[in-house]
Scaffold this motif. Structure first.
Motif, PDB file in Angstrom:
ATOM      1  N   LYS A   1       0.842  -1.196   0.000  1.00 46.82           N
ATOM      2  CA  LYS A   1       0.000   0.000   0.000  1.00 46.82           C
ATOM      3  C   LYS A   1       0.876   1.244   0.000  1.00 46.82           C
ATOM      4  N   PHE A   2       0.511   2.212  -0.844  1.00 47.16           N
ATOM      5  CA  PHE A   2       1.257   3.460  -0.942  1.00 47.16           C
ATOM      6  C   PHE A   2       0.315   4.633  -0.701  1.00 47.16           C
TER       7      PHE A   2
ATOM      8  N   VAL B   1       7.860   4.227  -6.362  1.00 43.96           N
ATOM      9  CA  VAL B   1       6.905   3.133  -6.158  1.00 43.96           C
ATOM     10  C   VAL B   1       7.131   2.038  -7.196  1.00 43.96           C
ATOM     11  N   LEU B   2       7.334   2.431  -8.447  1.00 45.90           N
ATOM     12  CA  LEU B   2       7.576   1.452  -9.509  1.00 45.90           C
ATOM     13  C   LEU B   2       8.793   0.595  -9.184  1.00 45.90           C
ATOM     14  N   ARG B   3       9.827   1.231  -8.682  1.00 47.20           N
ATOM     15  CA  ARG B   3      11.063   0.501  -8.356  1.00 47.20           C
ATOM     16  C   ARG B   3      10.824  -0.482  -7.206  1.00 47.20           C
ATOM     17  N   LEU B   4      10.160  -0.025  -6.153  1.00 44.64           N
ATOM     18  CA  LEU B   4       9.910  -0.887  -4.995  1.00 44.64           C
ATOM     19  C   LEU B   4       9.051  -2.090  -5.367  1.00 44.64           C
ATOM     20  N   VAL B   5       8.039  -1.856  -6.182  1.00 41.05           N
ATOM     21  CA  VAL B   5       7.150  -2.948  -6.591  1.00 41.05           C
ATOM     22  C   VAL B   5       7.881  -3.902  -7.527  1.00 41.05           C
ATOM     23  N   ARG B   6       8.689  -3.362  -8.415  1.00 45.47           N
ATOM     24  CA  ARG B   6       9.451  -4.213  -9.332  1.00 45.47           C
ATOM     25  C   ARG B   6      10.365  -5.161  -8.545  1.00 45.47           C
TER      26      ARG B   6
ATOM     27  N   ALA C   1       9.601  -9.639  -7.931  1.00 50.02           N
ATOM     28  CA  ALA C   1      10.509 -10.705  -8.356  1.00 50.02           C
ATOM     29  C   ALA C   1      10.320 -11.953  -7.506  1.00 50.02           C
ATOM     30  N   GLU C   2       9.768 -11.783  -6.300  1.00 49.78           N
ATOM     31  CA  GLU C   2       9.610 -12.907  -5.367  1.00 49.78           C
ATOM     32  C   GLU C   2       8.156 -13.292  -5.123  1.00 49.78           C
ATOM     33  N   ASP C   3       7.235 -12.342  -5.264  1.00 52.08           N
ATOM     34  CA  ASP C   3       5.841 -12.598  -4.911  1.00 52.08           C
ATOM     35  C   ASP C   3       4.895 -12.020  -5.957  1.00 52.08           C
ATOM     36  N   ARG C   4       3.706 -12.604  -6.002  1.00 55.17           N
ATOM     37  CA  ARG C   4       2.615 -12.015  -6.770  1.00 55.17           C
ATOM     38  C   ARG C   4       1.971 -10.931  -5.899  1.00 55.17           C
ATOM     39  N   LEU C   5       1.783  -9.759  -6.476  1.00 50.08           N
ATOM     40  CA  LEU C   5       1.427  -8.607  -5.662  1.00 50.08           C
ATOM     41  C   LEU C   5       0.083  -7.985  -6.032  1.00 50.08           C
ATOM     42  N   ILE C   6      -0.482  -7.288  -5.045  1.00 50.32           N
ATOM     43  CA  ILE C   6      -1.555  -6.327  -5.247  1.00 50.32           C
ATOM     44  C   ILE C   6      -1.032  -4.996  -4.727  1.00 50.32           C
ATOM     45  N   VAL C   7      -1.208  -3.943  -5.494  1.00 52.03           N
ATOM     46  CA  VAL C   7      -0.814  -2.597  -5.068  1.00 52.03           C
ATOM     47  C   VAL C   7      -2.078  -1.805  -4.755  1.00 52.03           C
ATOM     48  N   VAL C   8      -2.118  -1.199  -3.572  1.00 56.47           N
ATOM     49  CA  VAL C   8      -3.228  -0.329  -3.174  1.00 56.47           C
ATOM     50  C   VAL C   8      -2.691   1.090  -3.066  1.00 56.47           C
ATOM     51  N   VAL C   9      -3.399   2.046  -3.666  1.00 58.94           N
ATOM     52  CA  VAL C   9      -2.930   3.432  -3.657  1.00 58.94           C
ATOM     53  C   VAL C   9      -3.973   4.379  -3.078  1.00 58.94           C
ATOM     54  N   SER C  10      -3.459   5.401  -2.391  1.00 57.86           N
ATOM     55  CA  SER C  10      -4.283   6.526  -1.964  1.00 57.86           C
ATOM     56  C   SER C  10      -4.361   7.539  -3.096  1.00 57.86           C
ATOM     57  N   ALA C  11      -5.143   8.588  -2.868  1.00 59.22           N
ATOM     58  CA  ALA C  11      -5.142   9.731  -3.777  1.00 59.22           C
ATOM     59  C   ALA C  11      -3.775  10.410  -3.725  1.00 59.22           C
TER      60      ALA C  11
ATOM     61  N   TYR D   1      -7.010   0.290   5.456  1.00 66.50           N
ATOM     62  CA  TYR D   1      -8.076  -0.683   5.664  1.00 66.50           C
ATOM     63  C   TYR D   1      -8.304  -1.485   4.381  1.00 66.50           C
ATOM     64  N   THR D   2      -8.341  -0.797   3.240  1.00 67.50           N
ATOM     65  CA  THR D   2      -8.503  -1.491   1.958  1.00 67.50           C
ATOM     66  C   THR D   2      -7.395  -2.518   1.762  1.00 67.50           C
ATOM     67  N   ALA D   3      -6.156  -2.110   2.020  1.00 69.63           N
ATOM     68  CA  ALA D   3      -5.029  -3.029   1.848  1.00 69.63           C
ATOM     69  C   ALA D   3      -5.160  -4.231   2.772  1.00 69.63           C
ATOM     70  N   ALA D   4      -5.622  -4.005   3.994  1.00 70.16           N
ATOM     71  CA  ALA D   4      -5.815  -5.111   4.946  1.00 70.16           C
ATOM     72  C   ALA D   4      -6.894  -6.073   4.449  1.00 70.16           C
ATOM     73  N   LEU D   5      -7.983  -5.531   3.902  1.00 69.04           N
ATOM     74  CA  LEU D   5      -9.056  -6.378   3.377  1.00 69.04           C
ATOM     75  C   LEU D   5      -8.560  -7.246   2.225  1.00 69.04           C
ATOM     76  N   PHE D   6      -7.842  -6.655   1.303  1.00 68.39           N
ATOM     77  CA  PHE D   6      -7.326  -7.416   0.153  1.00 68.39           C
ATOM     78  C   PHE D   6      -6.266  -8.425   0.609  1.00 68.39           C
ATOM     79  N   GLY D   7      -5.421  -8.016   1.539  1.00 62.58           N
ATOM     80  CA  GLY D   7      -4.400  -8.932   2.045  1.00 62.58           C
ATOM     81  C   GLY D   7      -5.014 -10.137   2.746  1.00 62.58           C
ATOM     82  N   ALA D   8      -6.036  -9.871   3.565  1.00 64.99           N
ATOM     83  CA  ALA D   8      -6.700 -10.966   4.288  1.00 64.99           C
ATOM     84  C   ALA D   8      -7.396 -11.913   3.311  1.00 64.99           C
TER      85      ALA D   8
END
Length: 210
Positions: free
Chosen positions: A2-3, A17-22, A26-36, A203-210
């Motif tokens: 989450k960012f 953000v692009l660098r951190l996610v990239r 490399a190790e995990d399948r990800l979901i990215v959650v963003v604020s405004a 909260y959104t990130a927690a819901l998706f993570g769970a």
């Protein structure tokens, strides 16, 4: 991952953000959650308050829209810019219509305000997903509203976890690339936009993570 608003508040921050996610992908399948984008939610609230008072609000709206347009021009792939800019313009037009309505009735209900402030997250996800694609990564902007089901307590909606988890699970089965999900927003069973209150993107990130 989450960012928050500061992390997507400027073009160079989005590139971070692009660098951190990239690196993490490399190790995990990800979901990215963003604020405004940083400051946009407050700016939208202030703009709606001006509309309620009958003050000039259009310049503020144009400034918010321009910030997203400038980010698209910097971050999106050249062949995709026109399409993304059109989506930003359509969202700005929708927002302008809502604010015009507020200025006419001189009232902004919690329901209307939730719809207005949702612009921030929706545009942030659109721009950040385009930025990922600009770097050659398969990414899609995901509007969380059809997935995060809430009650009608606009401004600080209560999530229905059972329905929300079920919808997220079904959605996740069909996701092949990197989803960039809108934080902070959900919707009622009848499709009305809601927000999850302070810290809503966490909260959104927690819901998706769970």
């Amino acid at each position: 991952m989450k960012f928050g608003g500061t992390s997507v508040g400027a073009v160079d921050r989005v590139r971070g953000v692009l660098r951190l996610v990239r690196e993490a992908s490399a190790e995990d399948r990800l979901i990215v959650v963003v604020s405004a984008f940083g400051g946009v939610t407050n700016a939208l609230i202030e703009t709606s308050q001006k509309a309620v008072k009958g003050l000039e609000w259009r310049a503020e709206l144009e400034s918010i829209a321009k910030r997203h347009v400038d980010a698209v021009l910097e971050l999106a792939a050249p062949e995709e810019r026109a399409e993304i800019l059109l989506l930003v313009q359509q969202a700005a037009d929708d927002l302008r219509e809502k604010l015009h309505g507020v200025s006419l009735v001189r009232e902004c209900t919690p329901r209307s305000l939730d719809s207005i402030v949702s612009f921030g997250e929706r545009m942030s996800a659109l721009v950040v997903a385009a930025a990922f694609r600009g770097e050659g990564q398969k990414a899609t902007a995901c509007d969380a509203r059809p997935l995060v089901t809430t009650d009608k307590n606009f401004g600080s909606a209560r999530v229905d976890p059972e329905k929300t988890y079920d919808r997220i699970r079904q959605w996740w089965k069909d996701e092949a690339g990197l989803p960039v999900v809108t934080g902070f927003i959900g919707s009622t069973e009848s499709g009305e936009t809601t927000t999850l209150g302070r810290g809503g993107s966490d909260y959104t990130a927690a819901l998706f993570g769970a």
